[in-house]
Design a protein around this motif. Structure first.
Motif, PDB file in Angstrom:
ATOM      1  N   ILE A   1      -6.166   1.983 -18.004  1.00  0.00           N
ATOM      2  CA  ILE A   1      -6.207   1.824 -16.544  1.00  0.00           C
ATOM      3  C   ILE A   1      -5.106   2.660 -15.917  1.00  0.00           C
ATOM      4  O   ILE A   1      -3.913   2.456 -16.196  1.00  0.00           O
ATOM      5  CB  ILE A   1      -6.038   0.343 -16.148  1.00  0.00           C
ATOM      6  N   ILE A   2      -5.529   3.607 -15.098  1.00  0.00           N
ATOM      7  CA  ILE A   2      -4.570   4.428 -14.344  1.00  0.00           C
ATOM      8  C   ILE A   2      -4.350   3.734 -13.005  1.00  0.00           C
ATOM      9  O   ILE A   2      -5.282   3.589 -12.208  1.00  0.00           O
ATOM     10  CB  ILE A   2      -5.102   5.854 -14.139  1.00  0.00           C
ATOM     11  N   GLU A   3      -3.143   3.320 -12.758  1.00  0.00           N
ATOM     12  CA  GLU A   3      -2.806   2.517 -11.576  1.00  0.00           C
ATOM     13  C   GLU A   3      -1.870   3.308 -10.672  1.00  0.00           C
ATOM     14  O   GLU A   3      -0.760   3.665 -11.075  1.00  0.00           O
ATOM     15  CB  GLU A   3      -2.140   1.221 -12.031  1.00  0.00           C
ATOM     16  N   VAL A   4      -2.317   3.598  -9.469  1.00  0.00           N
ATOM     17  CA  VAL A   4      -1.530   4.381  -8.506  1.00  0.00           C
ATOM     18  C   VAL A   4      -1.140   3.468  -7.346  1.00  0.00           C
ATOM     19  O   VAL A   4      -2.007   2.881  -6.692  1.00  0.00           O
ATOM     20  CB  VAL A   4      -2.327   5.582  -7.977  1.00  0.00           C
ATOM     21  N   SER A   5       0.150   3.340  -7.088  1.00  0.00           N
ATOM     22  CA  SER A   5       0.655   2.454  -6.025  1.00  0.00           C
ATOM     23  C   SER A   5       1.255   3.275  -4.896  1.00  0.00           C
ATOM     24  O   SER A   5       1.984   4.250  -5.139  1.00  0.00           O
ATOM     25  CB  SER A   5       1.724   1.506  -6.588  1.00  0.00           C
ATOM     26  N   ASN A   6       0.942   2.869  -3.690  1.00  0.00           N
ATOM     27  CA  ASN A   6       1.550   3.493  -2.517  1.00  0.00           C
ATOM     28  C   ASN A   6       2.783   2.679  -2.134  1.00  0.00           C
ATOM     29  O   ASN A   6       2.681   1.581  -1.592  1.00  0.00           O
ATOM     30  CB  ASN A   6       0.557   3.526  -1.354  1.00  0.00           C
ATOM     31  N   LYS A   7       3.954   3.210  -2.408  1.00  0.00           N
ATOM     32  CA  LYS A   7       5.199   2.502  -2.118  1.00  0.00           C
ATOM     33  C   LYS A   7       5.801   2.920  -0.775  1.00  0.00           C
ATOM     34  O   LYS A   7       6.903   2.486  -0.423  1.00  0.00           O
ATOM     35  CB  LYS A   7       6.206   2.751  -3.243  1.00  0.00           C
ATOM     36  N   GLY A   8       5.072   3.739  -0.038  1.00  0.00           N
ATOM     37  CA  GLY A   8       5.546   4.183   1.272  1.00  0.00           C
ATOM     38  C   GLY A   8       5.166   3.200   2.371  1.00  0.00           C
ATOM     39  O   GLY A   8       4.671   2.101   2.113  1.00  0.00           O
ATOM     40  N   THR A   9       5.386   3.628   3.614  1.00  0.00           N
ATOM     41  CA  THR A   9       5.085   2.779   4.779  1.00  0.00           C
ATOM     42  C   THR A   9       3.848   3.241   5.528  1.00  0.00           C
ATOM     43  O   THR A   9       3.456   2.614   6.513  1.00  0.00           O
ATOM     44  CB  THR A   9       6.280   2.770   5.740  1.00  0.00           C
ATOM     45  N   SER A  10       3.238   4.334   5.075  1.00  0.00           N
ATOM     46  CA  SER A  10       2.043   4.870   5.727  1.00  0.00           C
ATOM     47  C   SER A  10       0.915   5.021   4.724  1.00  0.00           C
ATOM     48  O   SER A  10       1.149   5.216   3.529  1.00  0.00           O
ATOM     49  CB  SER A  10       2.341   6.240   6.355  1.00  0.00           C
ATOM     50  N   ALA A  11      -0.305   4.942   5.228  1.00  0.00           N
ATOM     51  CA  ALA A  11      -1.465   5.197   4.381  1.00  0.00           C
ATOM     52  C   ALA A  11      -1.529   6.681   4.051  1.00  0.00           C
ATOM     53  O   ALA A  11      -0.965   7.523   4.749  1.00  0.00           O
ATOM     54  CB  ALA A  11      -2.741   4.762   5.102  1.00  0.00           C
TER      55      ALA A  11
ATOM     56  N   GLY B   1      -0.392  -3.669  10.004  1.00  0.00           N
ATOM     57  CA  GLY B   1       0.615  -3.851  11.026  1.00  0.00           C
ATOM     58  C   GLY B   1       1.106  -2.546  11.628  1.00  0.00           C
ATOM     59  O   GLY B   1       2.125  -2.504  12.272  1.00  0.00           O
ATOM     60  N   SER B   2       0.391  -1.431  11.411  1.00  0.00           N
ATOM     61  CA  SER B   2       0.858  -0.165  11.937  1.00  0.00           C
ATOM     62  C   SER B   2      -0.317   0.768  12.161  1.00  0.00           C
ATOM     63  O   SER B   2      -1.296   0.747  11.409  1.00  0.00           O
ATOM     64  CB  SER B   2       1.862   0.470  10.971  1.00  0.00           C
ATOM     65  N   ALA B   3      -0.204   1.595  13.197  1.00  0.00           N
ATOM     66  CA  ALA B   3      -1.283   2.533  13.515  1.00  0.00           C
ATOM     67  C   ALA B   3      -1.425   3.606  12.447  1.00  0.00           C
ATOM     68  O   ALA B   3      -2.477   4.222  12.323  1.00  0.00           O
ATOM     69  CB  ALA B   3      -1.015   3.173  14.878  1.00  0.00           C
ATOM     70  N   ASN B   4      -0.361   3.875  11.672  1.00  0.00           N
ATOM     71  CA  ASN B   4      -0.443   4.894  10.628  1.00  0.00           C
ATOM     72  C   ASN B   4      -0.750   4.285   9.262  1.00  0.00           C
ATOM     73  O   ASN B   4      -0.492   4.898   8.225  1.00  0.00           O
ATOM     74  CB  ASN B   4       0.850   5.708  10.565  1.00  0.00           C
ATOM     75  N   ASN B   5      -1.318   3.087   9.276  1.00  0.00           N
ATOM     76  CA  ASN B   5      -1.700   2.444   8.013  1.00  0.00           C
ATOM     77  C   ASN B   5      -3.183   2.065   8.063  1.00  0.00           C
ATOM     78  O   ASN B   5      -3.554   0.916   7.876  1.00  0.00           O
ATOM     79  CB  ASN B   5      -0.831   1.214   7.738  1.00  0.00           C
ATOM     80  N   THR B   6      -4.003   3.076   8.344  1.00  0.00           N
ATOM     81  CA  THR B   6      -5.443   2.885   8.442  1.00  0.00           C
ATOM     82  C   THR B   6      -6.153   3.922   7.583  1.00  0.00           C
ATOM     83  O   THR B   6      -5.563   4.937   7.180  1.00  0.00           O
ATOM     84  CB  THR B   6      -5.917   3.037   9.895  1.00  0.00           C
ATOM     85  N   GLU B   7      -7.429   3.689   7.332  1.00  0.00           N
ATOM     86  CA  GLU B   7      -8.211   4.657   6.572  1.00  0.00           C
ATOM     87  C   GLU B   7      -8.288   5.990   7.312  1.00  0.00           C
ATOM     88  O   GLU B   7      -8.181   7.056   6.711  1.00  0.00           O
ATOM     89  CB  GLU B   7      -9.615   4.108   6.322  1.00  0.00           C
ATOM     90  N   ALA B   8      -8.484   5.918   8.640  1.00  0.00           N
ATOM     91  CA  ALA B   8      -8.578   7.149   9.434  1.00  0.00           C
ATOM     92  C   ALA B   8      -7.302   7.983   9.303  1.00  0.00           C
ATOM     93  O   ALA B   8      -7.346   9.211   9.200  1.00  0.00           O
ATOM     94  CB  ALA B   8      -8.847   6.803  10.896  1.00  0.00           C
ATOM     95  N   TYR B   9      -6.165   7.299   9.300  1.00  0.00           N
ATOM     96  CA  TYR B   9      -4.891   8.012   9.149  1.00  0.00           C
ATOM     97  C   TYR B   9      -4.807   8.612   7.742  1.00  0.00           C
ATOM     98  O   TYR B   9      -4.348   9.746   7.557  1.00  0.00           O
ATOM     99  CB  TYR B   9      -3.736   7.040   9.385  1.00  0.00           C
ATOM    100  N   ALA B  10      -5.229   7.863   6.733  1.00  0.00           N
ATOM    101  CA  ALA B  10      -5.158   8.331   5.347  1.00  0.00           C
ATOM    102  C   ALA B  10      -5.990   9.591   5.140  1.00  0.00           C
ATOM    103  O   ALA B  10      -5.571  10.515   4.424  1.00  0.00           O
ATOM    104  CB  ALA B  10      -5.630   7.231   4.401  1.00  0.00           C
ATOM    105  N   TRP B  11      -7.149   9.647   5.760  1.00  0.00           N
ATOM    106  CA  TRP B  11      -8.021  10.807   5.582  1.00  0.00           C
ATOM    107  C   TRP B  11      -7.422  12.086   6.169  1.00  0.00           C
ATOM    108  O   TRP B  11      -7.830  13.185   5.808  1.00  0.00           O
ATOM    109  CB  TRP B  11      -9.388  10.527   6.210  1.00  0.00           C
ATOM    110  N   LYS B  12      -6.480  11.930   7.053  1.00  0.00           N
ATOM    111  CA  LYS B  12      -5.835  13.102   7.659  1.00  0.00           C
ATOM    112  C   LYS B  12      -4.463  13.399   7.055  1.00  0.00           C
ATOM    113  O   LYS B  12      -3.839  14.397   7.409  1.00  0.00           O
ATOM    114  CB  LYS B  12      -5.687  12.891   9.170  1.00  0.00           C
ATOM    115  N   HIS B  13      -3.982  12.530   6.168  1.00  0.00           N
ATOM    116  CA  HIS B  13      -2.640  12.699   5.596  1.00  0.00           C
ATOM    117  C   HIS B  13      -2.704  12.481   4.084  1.00  0.00           C
ATOM    118  O   HIS B  13      -2.818  11.354   3.610  1.00  0.00           O
ATOM    119  CB  HIS B  13      -1.656  11.708   6.228  1.00  0.00           C
TER     120      HIS B  13
END
Length: 263
Positions: free
Chosen positions: A136-146, A104-116
Motif C-alpha cells: 500500500i502506497i500511502e500519500v499524506s497531505n501535511k500542508g494546509t491547502s489541497a 474550513g478554508s477556501a483553498n481546501n477544495t477539489e476545485a482548488y486542488a485541480w489548479k494547484h
C-alpha cells in the motif's frame, strides 16, 4: 325761517357720523398694517418658523421639523438596516463557502486542488504491507491547502545496488486513463495499491530489493523519487498497480483492473 336751522343741524349730525366712520376705518386699517391682533401673531410666528427657522424657541421648532422631515428620516433608517442585513448575508455566505470547502478554508477544495499541483514538500509517503503480496502506497497531505496528484504514481522495481535502472520492472496499470488530477485535501491521504505477484507464481524476477515511487510524475522531478526496500526473497511476477483512491479497498479494486504496461 325754521327750515334752515334744521337743515344745518342735520348737516352737522351727518358730518359727525361720517367722521366717526372714517375714524373707525382708519383704526382697522392701522391694525391690519401693523400686524395687530392676537389671531395674526401666531400666523406670523408659524410662517417665520417655516421659512427662516426663527421667531419661536428651538424647543417649539423641533416638533415642527420632526413632523415635516420625519418621513425622509424614517426612510433612511431602513436603508441602513438593510445594508446591515446585506453584510450579514455576506457573512453567512462566507460560512457556506467554508462548509463547502470541507476543510474550513477556501483553498481546501477539489476545485482548488485541480489548479494547484502537489509539491513534495507538502507530502509524506509511506509504503506498508497489504494483503498477501500487495503493498500500500500511502500519500499524506501535511500542508494546509489541497493539491492535485496525478491519477497514479510512477513505480518501478529493481536492484538498489545496480547503476543501471533501465531494466527495472514496471507494473501494469488500468487502461483508459483520463480526467482531472486526484484531489488531495489538507490532512487527508490517498492510497495506491501495487500487487507484486498477483498470480502467485513461484518464479520471480531476480535481484529485486527496492521499490522506487514518484508520487506525481507529471508535476515532479525525478529527484522527488522515494525508495523503499523490498525484503529479500519476495516473489515479484507480473505486478499490477491501481489508481489513487480515498480508501485502501477502492485502491485494491482499481489495481485489479490493471491491464496496460506503465510508460
Amino acid at each position: 325761517m325754521r327750515i334752515r336751522p334744521n337743515h344745518r343741524a342735520l348737516l352737522a349730525a351727518g358730518t359727525a357720523v361720517l367722521a366717526l366712520s372714517l375714524t373707525a376705518c382708519n383704526g382697522d386699517d392701522q391694525a391690519a398694517a401693523t400686524g395687530g391682533g392676537s389671531a395674526d401673531k401666531p400666523a406670523a410666528s408659524t410662517s417665520g418658523s417655516a421659512s427662516a427657522g426663527t421667531g419661536t424657541p428651538a424647543s417649539n421648532e423641533k416638533p415642527a421639523d420632526t413632523t415635516t422631515t420625519g418621513a425622509p428620516g424614517t426612510s433612511k433608517a431602513p436603508q441602513k438596516s438593510s445594508g446591515g442585513t446585506s453584510a450579514g448575508s455576506g457573512t453567512s455566505g462566507g460560512s457556506g463557502s467554508t462548509s463547502g470547502g470541507g476543510g474550513g478554508s477556501a483553498n481546501n477544495t477539489e476545485a482548488y486542488a485541480w489548479k494547484h499541483a502537489c509539491a513534495m514538500t507538502q507530502l509524506s509517503v509511506n509504503v506498508r504491507p497489504g494483503s498477501g503480496s500487495q503493498r500500500i502506497i500511502e500519500v499524506s497531505n501535511k500542508g494546509t491547502s489541497a493539491c492535485g496528484l496525478d491519477l497514479l504514481p510512477t513505480v518501478d522495481l529493481g536492484d538498489s545496488n545496480s547503476a543501471d535502472q533501465s531494466r527495472n520492472v514496471r507494473p501494469l496499470v488500468p487502461s483508459g486513463l483520463g480526467g482531472p488530477d486526484h484531489a488531495l485535501l489538507a490532512g487527508k491521504k490517498a492510497y495506491a495499491v501495487i500487487d507484486l505477484n498477483p498470480g502467485g507464481k513461484a518464479g520471480s524476477a531476480k535481484g529485486i530489493n527496492e521499490m522506487n515511487v514518484l508520487v506525481s510524475p507529471s508535476h515532479m522531478a525525478n529527484a522527488d523519487t522515494r525508495n523503499f526496500p523490498i525484503a529479500s526473497g519476495t516473489q515479484v511476477s507480473g505486478p499490477k498497480l491501481g489508481l489513487y483512491r480515498d480508501s485502501v479497498a477502492d485502491a485494491v479494486s482499481s489495481m485489479k483492473q490493471a491491464d496496460t504496461p506503465q510508460q
